[in-house]
Enzyme design. Structure first.
Site, PDB file in Angstrom:
ATOM      1  N   ASP A  43       0.824  -1.209   0.000  1.00 16.78           N
ATOM      2  CA  ASP A  43       0.000   0.000   0.000  1.00 16.78           C
ATOM      3  C   ASP A  43       0.855   1.254   0.000  1.00 16.78           C
ATOM      4  OD1 ASP A  43       0.893  -0.161   2.606  1.00 16.78           O
ATOM      5  OD2 ASP A  43      -1.092  -0.053   3.532  1.00 16.78           O
ATOM      6  N   SER A  44       2.176   1.079   0.043  1.00  9.77           N
ATOM      7  CA  SER A  44       3.096   2.192  -0.187  1.00  9.77           C
ATOM      8  C   SER A  44       2.878   2.807  -1.563  1.00  9.77           C
ATOM      9  CB  SER A  44       4.548   1.729  -0.052  1.00  9.77           C
ATOM     10  OG  SER A  44       4.776   0.561  -0.824  1.00  9.77           O
ATOM     11  N   ASP A  82      -1.033  -6.147  -0.205  1.00 11.52           N
ATOM     12  CA  ASP A  82      -1.420  -5.530   1.066  1.00 11.52           C
ATOM     13  C   ASP A  82      -2.931  -5.344   1.157  1.00 11.52           C
ATOM     14  OD1 ASP A  82       0.923  -5.253   2.465  1.00 11.52           O
ATOM     15  OD2 ASP A  82       1.233  -3.148   1.967  1.00 11.52           O
ATOM     16  N   LYS A 112      -1.225  -9.406   2.843  1.00 11.76           N
ATOM     17  CA  LYS A 112      -0.452  -8.957   3.998  1.00 11.76           C
ATOM     18  C   LYS A 112      -1.291  -7.978   4.807  1.00 11.76           C
ATOM     19  CE  LYS A 112       3.103  -5.989   3.757  1.00 11.76           C
ATOM     20  NZ  LYS A 112       2.710  -4.941   4.757  1.00 11.76           N
ATOM     21  N   GLU A 114      -1.186  -5.537   8.665  1.00 15.48           N
ATOM     22  CA  GLU A 114      -0.364  -4.992   9.742  1.00 15.48           C
ATOM     23  C   GLU A 114      -1.003  -5.270  11.101  1.00 15.48           C
ATOM     24  OE1 GLU A 114       0.424  -0.844   9.196  1.00 15.48           O
ATOM     25  OE2 GLU A 114       1.144  -1.100   7.134  1.00 15.48           O
ATOM     26  N   GLU A 181       9.522  -4.162  10.341  1.00 10.59           N
ATOM     27  CA  GLU A 181       9.899  -2.861   9.790  1.00 10.59           C
ATOM     28  C   GLU A 181      10.336  -1.888  10.884  1.00 10.59           C
ATOM     29  OE1 GLU A 181       8.265   0.809   6.966  1.00 10.59           O
ATOM     30  OE2 GLU A 181       7.021  -0.988   7.256  1.00 10.59           O
TER      31      GLU A 181
END
Length: 270
Positions: A43-44, A82, A112, A114, A181
């Site tokens: 999602d970056s 993501d 993925k 978080e 991270e």
């Protein structure tokens, strides 16, 4: 060519390091695919492709569109997409519905998400229903407002222990690997020793079972800022600017297009 599978990646724990890079578009995915084990549609892309200040504005539709492009353009790498902010935190059921849509509409091999212990139930819910999950602990970009910015975490014993517990909870819940991270090196090293699944470091430790970078950072496409953990392997931003400047000069002086670029015009011969 068979793709690298989720079980194959999980089996790499403690073995040959896993090579990961981000990809958001078909051309980049095509160039990276032969050289990496995993392509992460992160999602970056909200910041890299769309110019947002954070990842929070990224939508599920965006992730699906870019994920599908990366899958279509690749043949070898495992593709992980993501889940964006707000698409999985509400409940395991909502997370499953959105993850299933990502898997079915992109053809990706995994998603993925978080979070730590608070997301363990969701990870278990997804994995028990056939959705492979990559975890993500440490610095969590989707929690940037709660964290007060992008900064390394795990500096004090209490926060370090919390991150260790988060990683263990996600691994125990069934994640096949975990991104670590923006942590202290010793913490990432310890987590890698603790958990039974591969860890993928970004601003973490060389002891991690693999490494990931944002491809645009690696290629030097951002000239204004270079994170401490990034090694630039090229300076393509400078090359892009130079090529654009040369093109502009050719257009202004009518050197481009030449006869060889036009239809029905023969190039003069000596």
């Amino acid at each position: 060519m068979a793709r690298v599978s989720v079980p194959a990646l999980r089996a790499r724990k403690g073995g040959e390091p896993i090579v990961c890079l981000t990809a958001y578009t078909a051309p980049i995915a095509r160039h990276l695919d032969p050289h990496v084990d995993l392509l992460l549609v992160g999602d970056s892309l909200g910041m890299v492709v769309y110019g947002f200040d954070s990842t929070l504005a990224v939508t599920l539709d965006m992730m699906i569109a870019h994920g599908a492009a990366v899958v279509r353009a690749s043949r070898h790498a495992c593709v992980v997409v993501d889940l964006p902010f707000g698409s999985y935190q509400e409940s395991p059921q909502v997370a499953y519905r959105n993850a299933a849509r990502v898997m079915s509409e992109t053809g990706a091999q995994a998603v993925k998400l978080e979070g730590g212990a608070e997301m363990a139930e969701t990870v278990a819910f997804l994995t028990s229903r056939g959705v492979p999950v990559m975890g993500h602990v440490g610095l969590l970009p989707q929690s940037v407002n709660a964290l007060g910015g992008y900064k390394a975490v795990g500096r004090d014993p209490a926060s370090a222990e919390r991150i260790r517990a988060d990683a263990q909870a996600i691994a125990d819940a069934g994640a096949f690997s975990i991104v670590i991270e923006g942590t202290m090196e010793s913490l990432a090293r310890q987590i890698t020793e603790d958990v039974a699944v591969p860890t993928i470091g970004i601003g973490a430790s060389p002891a991690c079972d693999g490494q990931v970078l944002v491809t645009d950072d690696l290629l030097g496409l951002f000239s204004d800022f270079q994170p401490k953990f990034v090694k630039r392997y090229a300076q393509l931003g400078d090359a892009v600017g130079a090529a654009a400047a040369e093109y502009a000069a050719d257009v202004k002086t009518r050197r481009f297009p030449g006869p060889e670029h036009c239809f029905g015009v023969k190039k003069a011969t000596a």
